[in-house]
Design a protein around this motif. Sequence first.
Motif, mmCIF file in Angstrom:
data_model
loop_
_atom_site.group_PDB
_atom_site.id
_atom_site.type_symbol
_atom_site.label_atom_id
_atom_site.label_comp_id
_atom_site.label_asym_id
_atom_site.label_seq_id
_atom_site.Cartn_x
_atom_site.Cartn_y
_atom_site.Cartn_z
ATOM 1 N N HIS B 40 -1.389 -7.416 15.736
ATOM 2 C CA HIS B 40 -1.813 -7.379 17.132
ATOM 3 C C HIS B 40 -2.830 -8.469 17.445
ATOM 4 O O HIS B 40 -3.948 -8.183 17.875
ATOM 5 C CB HIS B 40 -2.353 -5.983 17.483
ATOM 6 C CG HIS B 40 -1.352 -4.891 17.284
ATOM 7 N ND1 HIS B 40 -1.153 -4.278 16.073
ATOM 8 C CD2 HIS B 40 -0.468 -4.336 18.134
ATOM 9 C CE1 HIS B 40 -0.197 -3.363 16.191
ATOM 10 N NE2 HIS B 40 0.236 -3.381 17.427
ATOM 11 N N CYS B 88 2.208 -7.428 20.571
ATOM 12 C CA CYS B 88 2.901 -6.607 19.582
ATOM 13 C C CYS B 88 4.400 -6.735 19.790
ATOM 14 O O CYS B 88 4.885 -6.528 20.896
ATOM 15 C CB CYS B 88 2.465 -5.162 19.815
ATOM 16 S SG CYS B 88 3.310 -3.942 18.834
ATOM 17 N N HIS B 94 5.432 3.512 21.157
ATOM 18 C CA HIS B 94 4.363 3.805 20.203
ATOM 19 C C HIS B 94 3.009 3.544 20.834
ATOM 20 O O HIS B 94 2.905 2.892 21.869
ATOM 21 C CB HIS B 94 4.527 2.968 18.922
ATOM 22 C CG HIS B 94 4.212 1.509 19.083
ATOM 23 N ND1 HIS B 94 5.065 0.625 19.701
ATOM 24 C CD2 HIS B 94 3.133 0.795 18.702
ATOM 25 C CE1 HIS B 94 4.527 -0.581 19.692
ATOM 26 N NE2 HIS B 94 3.343 -0.514 19.093
ATOM 27 N N HIS B 96 -1.478 3.184 19.628
ATOM 28 C CA HIS B 96 -2.275 2.448 18.653
ATOM 29 C C HIS B 96 -3.483 3.225 18.178
ATOM 30 O O HIS B 96 -4.182 3.850 18.967
ATOM 31 C CB HIS B 96 -2.669 1.098 19.257
ATOM 32 C CG HIS B 96 -1.484 0.235 19.512
ATOM 33 N ND1 HIS B 96 -0.862 0.170 20.734
ATOM 34 C CD2 HIS B 96 -0.750 -0.549 18.669
ATOM 35 C CE1 HIS B 96 0.196 -0.626 20.642
ATOM 36 N NE2 HIS B 96 0.282 -1.073 19.405
ATOM 37 N N ASP B 107 0.124 0.948 14.313
ATOM 38 C CA ASP B 107 1.068 1.539 15.255
ATOM 39 C C ASP B 107 1.211 3.024 14.948
ATOM 40 O O ASP B 107 1.226 3.430 13.783
ATOM 41 C CB ASP B 107 2.435 0.847 15.130
ATOM 42 C CG ASP B 107 2.443 -0.527 15.810
ATOM 43 O OD1 ASP B 107 1.485 -0.850 16.522
ATOM 44 O OD2 ASP B 107 3.434 -1.261 15.631
HETATM 45 ZN ZN LIG Z 1 1.843 -2.065 18.383
#
Ligand SMILES: [Zn+2]
Lengths: 140, 140
Positions: B40, B88, B94, B96, B107
């Motif tokens: 990220h 990402c 998803h 974080h 994730d």
């Molecule tokens: Zn992510």
Amino acid sequence: MVSKAFQPVPASEIPDEISGLRMTRQRQHIYRILLQHRDHPTANDVFMRIKDTLPNLSLATVYTCLDAMVKHGIIRQVNFDRGPSRFCPNLAEHGHFHDVTTGIIHDVKFKSGIHLEDVLDLPPGAIIKNVEFTLRGQLS
Amino acid sequence: MVSKAFQPVPASEIPDEISGLRMTRQRQHIYRILLQHRDHPTANDVFMRIKDTLPNLSLATVYTCLDAMVKHGIIRQVNFDRGPSRFCPNLAEHGHFHDVTTGIIHDVKFKSGIHLEDVLDLPPGAIIKNVEFTLRGQLS
DNA sequence: CTGATAACTGGAATAATTCTTGATATCGGC
DNA sequence: GCCGATATCAAGAATTATTCCAGTTATCAG
Ligand SMILES: [Zn+2]
Ligand SMILES: [Mn+2]
Ligand SMILES: [Mn+2]
Ligand SMILES: [Zn+2]
């Protein structure tokens, strides 16, 4: 039954100290704005709403007062993407639903008894200190 | 079994168009950085990682390439509080988990079969277009 | 009252990001 | 392969939210 959320909150009802933070005149006014109109205003929104009553208040003071109240756990700071921070006096665990049609931000809670950790696949040994969630959409 | 997440991705494996977006040399390099090292990174991180290979690349171009890929749904933009945006390539739904001790961002997915809408008290008639969640804490 | 400390003000500074303008690259048709 | 149209890129200026700074004011303890 009428919600208490938008009733005027007289200065007299805000104590002169909350959670160890001295509630100065500026902080009381700012906090009252947040309590009276719970629409998650930005620092600048608060500034504009307050400057008739406190004409000498500076925007920098609004920022530092909001920050002090956040640090003392009196209010919460809420961020949507890269937009300006917004502020919320609701201390219960909750997230936010942003209605993209009206721009209105609604507080959202978990159904009773449910915790985010219970429904997520967390890395083993994770200790969660803080949870935030945001939904975007519209009301049909 | 070794994760594929950090294997080098040769330029030849990135097509010259994805989801209707022409993958120019700059976009391919940026996308490859995201695929190879899924930590990220910020726009500036990407810029620093790439400038040895593409010395003429400007930071503004990194921003516009990332933005183009976000708009075409090729990657996702992730914001933590007021910090710089991070990027990402994981397109699965998803959230974080930010480990505050190491700074590492993991994730996190829902346990199978669970949807956030099922566990939340939503305003009646809410149609959710997008969900985001962030956890902060540490690994014991 | 008096000095110490905390809070406030107004303007300058900062950081991430976006905008602007002028090059470059790429595309389809010839 | 050349050519105009369009997309992309580079570099620096501009923007926006926020924080910092330096000087003033308010509050507190004794
Ligand atoms: Zn992510
Ligand atoms: Mn703000
Ligand atoms: Mn960034
Ligand atoms: Zn809220």
